[in-house]
Design an enzyme around this catalytic site. Sequence first.
Site, PDB file in Angstrom:
ATOM      1  N   TYR B 145       0.826  -1.210   0.000  1.00 12.88           N
ATOM      2  CA  TYR B 145       0.000   0.000   0.000  1.00 12.88           C
ATOM      3  C   TYR B 145       0.862   1.263   0.000  1.00 12.88           C
ATOM      4  O   TYR B 145       0.696   2.126  -0.845  1.00 12.88           O
ATOM      5  CB  TYR B 145      -0.942   0.015   1.211  1.00 12.88           C
ATOM      6  CG  TYR B 145      -2.353  -0.389   0.925  1.00 12.88           C
ATOM      7  CD1 TYR B 145      -3.427   0.222   1.553  1.00 12.88           C
ATOM      8  CD2 TYR B 145      -2.637  -1.411   0.027  1.00 12.88           C
ATOM      9  CE1 TYR B 145      -4.732  -0.172   1.316  1.00 12.88           C
ATOM     10  CE2 TYR B 145      -3.932  -1.804  -0.211  1.00 12.88           C
ATOM     11  CZ  TYR B 145      -4.971  -1.178   0.438  1.00 12.88           C
ATOM     12  OH  TYR B 145      -6.266  -1.579   0.212  1.00 12.88           O
ATOM     13  N   GLU B 152       2.165   6.515  -6.883  1.00 16.09           N
ATOM     14  CA  GLU B 152       1.106   7.361  -7.436  1.00 16.09           C
ATOM     15  C   GLU B 152       1.398   8.834  -7.176  1.00 16.09           C
ATOM     16  O   GLU B 152       1.317   9.670  -8.079  1.00 16.09           O
ATOM     17  CB  GLU B 152      -0.248   6.972  -6.828  1.00 16.09           C
ATOM     18  CG  GLU B 152      -0.768   5.616  -7.299  1.00 16.09           C
ATOM     19  CD  GLU B 152      -1.956   5.125  -6.481  1.00 16.09           C
ATOM     20  OE1 GLU B 152      -2.779   5.965  -6.073  1.00 16.09           O
ATOM     21  OE2 GLU B 152      -2.058   3.903  -6.264  1.00 16.09           O
TER      22      GLU B 152
END
Lengths: 306, 223
Positions: B145, B152
């Site tokens: 994660y 991102e």
Amino acid sequence: GKHVEILDAKTREKLCFLDKVEPHATIAEIKNLFTKTHPQWYPARQSLRLDPKGKSLKDEDVLQKLPVGTTATLYFRDLGAQISWVTVFLTEYAGPLFIYLLFYFRVPFIYGHKYDFTSSRHTVVHLACICHSFHYVKRLLETLFVHRFSHGTMPLRNIFKNCTYYWGFAAWMAYYINHPLYTPPTYGAQQVKLALAIFVICQLGNFSIHMALRDLRPAGSKTRKIPYPTKNPFTWLFLLVSCPNYTYEVGSWIGFAIMTQCLPVALFSLVGFTQMTIWAKGKHRSYLKEFRDYPPLRMPIIPFLL
Amino acid sequence: FFSYLSFFLLRQGLCCTGWTTVAQTWWLVLAIAMVRFYMEKGTHRGLYKSIQKTLKFFQTFALLEVRIIPTSVLVTGVQVSSRIFMVWLITHSIKPIQNEESVVLFLVAWTVTEITRYSFYTFSLLDHLPYFIKWARYNFFIILYPVGVAGELLTIYAALPYVKKTGMFSIRLPNKYNVSFDYYYFLLITMASYIPLFPQLYFHMLRQRRKVLHGEVIVEKDD
């Protein structure tokens, strides 16, 4: 007399035992008794039920009429901090009224310094300010003098959610309408006049419906009746729709959107329409459930369609 | 080749097990394609370009997942929309950043996460769940994660100068509809939104992990 024990709905812990309660005591009275032993849980935030996962009992329900033995077991759920509907409405509506005016008067730090406290040269911008302000003043007055609320309170977190919505959109709309680079409607005065007519008619309509709904329910009572058209032509929309107040409200905002030719206003109307349709459908459904003789021609919010 | 394969796999089933098997196979295919590419070319440049068609195709179809997969609609919804946002509004639209290392970072994170996740679903649905898959599903995310989020965010950050310079996806005043939109500021706000959203997703998975792997009973807050 009866005995009442109150357990926590989640942990089943025994919170309170009331002995010698009058059989014709109401839930409201039991809530008051419960508050005496647990003062942090004022009546408005108590949810008492017969089943831990069941529906809340109403304040008017009488102990004797419930399906319980000599000892009634009630389950308690904390609804969280509550705030009165009137407070919420007043805060929700005072915000947009005030915020819009900040943009209208071009208070410093919103637009460039050279525009501080200047006035728009477009008539429609002044008209829009009058309409927007009138709308929210009307809402404030209705909250204080017209509406009769069936619930006293709502959860506290609602006020933050609702105010963000109303205040946020008001600021967003007002920013563009009062912007020095605002572009007036494509079809000029014709468009503005037509839109203004729509707006005024819908505002009058909305007010008429609010008055009709108020007259339907005498002060202090919680009776529910089917609303019907009155002598006021604006209320004739009741023939076709369950919630004409929402219909007129959407109409007002569509009028305002056409008048200002501002996309954020159109988006606000769309979001409002979506929410009001959900409410109207819910109201329509509960009317149908409660009244066998409910007029079949009526739709929730848009005649014949929705 | 990949587009035909994907389409074929998609037709195989939109039902639960069908979907998860399809999705799992697809991500495996993608992983193999990525490894092969790197081994052949020795660089990550051009990697995005070679896999982009199927990535976009499949990520968009993951929208269906919000209804099919039996997890929280909100959590799945946030995850799917952020994926679609990254694929269409960032990497597809902003060509200069396609060769950034950060792109590889989140692609790898997504690939490994999804392979684990879909195998978990598939095997669960077939009632034959090996412990190590359950273990992987509830432990890999601890690293993946944050790695994915870092990839991102770095990608969006890398795209900012280009967005500002070209003014893409933006509307300026004055215009007929009296509205404006600045994609540059929209991206800044999006980056900021990771701050409240990511911890929530992360802690949600941590809670799930405690519940599933350690059998802890967690009293969920009622709404």
